[in-house]
Structures are given as C-alpha cells and as structure tokens.
Design a protein around this motif. Sequence first.
Motif, PDB file in Angstrom:
ATOM      1  N   GLN A  35       0.832  -1.204   0.000  1.00 37.08           N
ATOM      2  CA  GLN A  35       0.000   0.000   0.000  1.00 37.08           C
ATOM      3  C   GLN A  35       0.871   1.261   0.000  1.00 37.08           C
ATOM      4  O   GLN A  35       0.625   2.191  -0.760  1.00 37.08           O
ATOM      5  CB  GLN A  35      -0.929  -0.002   1.213  1.00 37.08           C
ATOM      6  N   LYS A  39       1.140   4.055  -2.988  1.00 34.65           N
ATOM      7  CA  LYS A  39       0.882   5.473  -2.688  1.00 34.65           C
ATOM      8  C   LYS A  39       2.074   6.337  -3.115  1.00 34.65           C
ATOM      9  O   LYS A  39       1.908   7.402  -3.699  1.00 34.65           O
ATOM     10  CB  LYS A  39       0.607   5.640  -1.193  1.00 34.65           C
ATOM     11  N   THR A  40       3.276   5.861  -2.844  1.00 36.66           N
ATOM     12  CA  THR A  40       4.489   6.582  -3.227  1.00 36.66           C
ATOM     13  C   THR A  40       4.594   6.687  -4.744  1.00 36.66           C
ATOM     14  O   THR A  40       4.877   7.756  -5.288  1.00 36.66           O
ATOM     15  CB  THR A  40       5.741   5.892  -2.648  1.00 36.66           C
ATOM     16  N   LYS A  42       2.178   6.540  -6.921  1.00 31.44           N
ATOM     17  CA  LYS A  42       1.122   7.457  -7.392  1.00 31.44           C
ATOM     18  C   LYS A  42       1.548   8.908  -7.174  1.00 31.44           C
ATOM     19  O   LYS A  42       1.374   9.760  -8.039  1.00 31.44           O
ATOM     20  CB  LYS A  42      -0.187   7.159  -6.670  1.00 31.44           C
ATOM     21  N   ASN A  43       2.132   9.186  -6.022  1.00 31.90           N
ATOM     22  CA  ASN A  43       2.568  10.544  -5.700  1.00 31.90           C
ATOM     23  C   ASN A  43       3.696  11.001  -6.626  1.00 31.90           C
ATOM     24  O   ASN A  43       3.702  12.125  -7.108  1.00 31.90           O
ATOM     25  CB  ASN A  43       3.014  10.621  -4.237  1.00 31.90           C
TER      26      ASN A  43
END
Length: 122
Positions: A35, A39-40, A42-43
């Motif tokens: 997860q 998230k990383t 995507k960022n």
Amino acid sequence: MTADEKIQFISPDYIYHEIHKHLPEIIQKTGITKQAAGKTLKNITKNVTFYAADDVPTHLFQEAVQIVRDIDIDDAPFVALHLFKRHKIWTGDTALINGLKNKGYNICITTQELRKKIYKSV
C-alpha cells in the motif's frame, strides 16, 4: 505560478510498467508495504504524462533508434519522445548525454541543471 507548474514531465509509459513489474522486488528490498509503495508511486507520477509507444510516430522512433544505436539502444524511447514533443531528456546518464552531444544533439538536462533552472525562475 510555481516552478513545478512551469515544468512538464513526460515519459515513455514503459517506465511506469517496468516499475509495476518490479514493485514486488522493490517492496521486498525496502521493507515498505504494498500500500505504501503504491501510494508513493502514485505521488511520484502524478505530474508525469506518460506516452505509449504508439503515440510516437514510427518514423521518429526509427530516427531515434538510428541516433542511439551506438550509444544505448534502450534509450531510443526517450529520444523518440524528445523528437516528438521537443522536451529535454532529464538524465544523469553521462554516456547518453555525451554520446548525443557528440552527434550534435544537446537535448539532455541533468538534475543539477534542472535545479538551477527551477530556482532561477522562482
């Protein structure tokens, strides 16, 4: 307007697919959760426009292959995207930078050069 709004980041989409392909290995080596890795990723990629190989005209890709064939053929998608969109290639690959310069292509920008450009414009 902030500096990050003035700079457009583009990339061949195979980079995104390669990262996804190696995500389990990245997770294992770093110890972060799936997860957190997602998230990383995507960022990091939220301000990058990815282009599929079919987005670049075939003749430009063929031209890029001819340009980099004796430098590093794996860099052809980046050079092809440059020929298509006219954006500089952000890289620290000195073999690519010097190889292209020797052929008359001053189309790369290093992190140091990019940093100077950003801070100069803010």
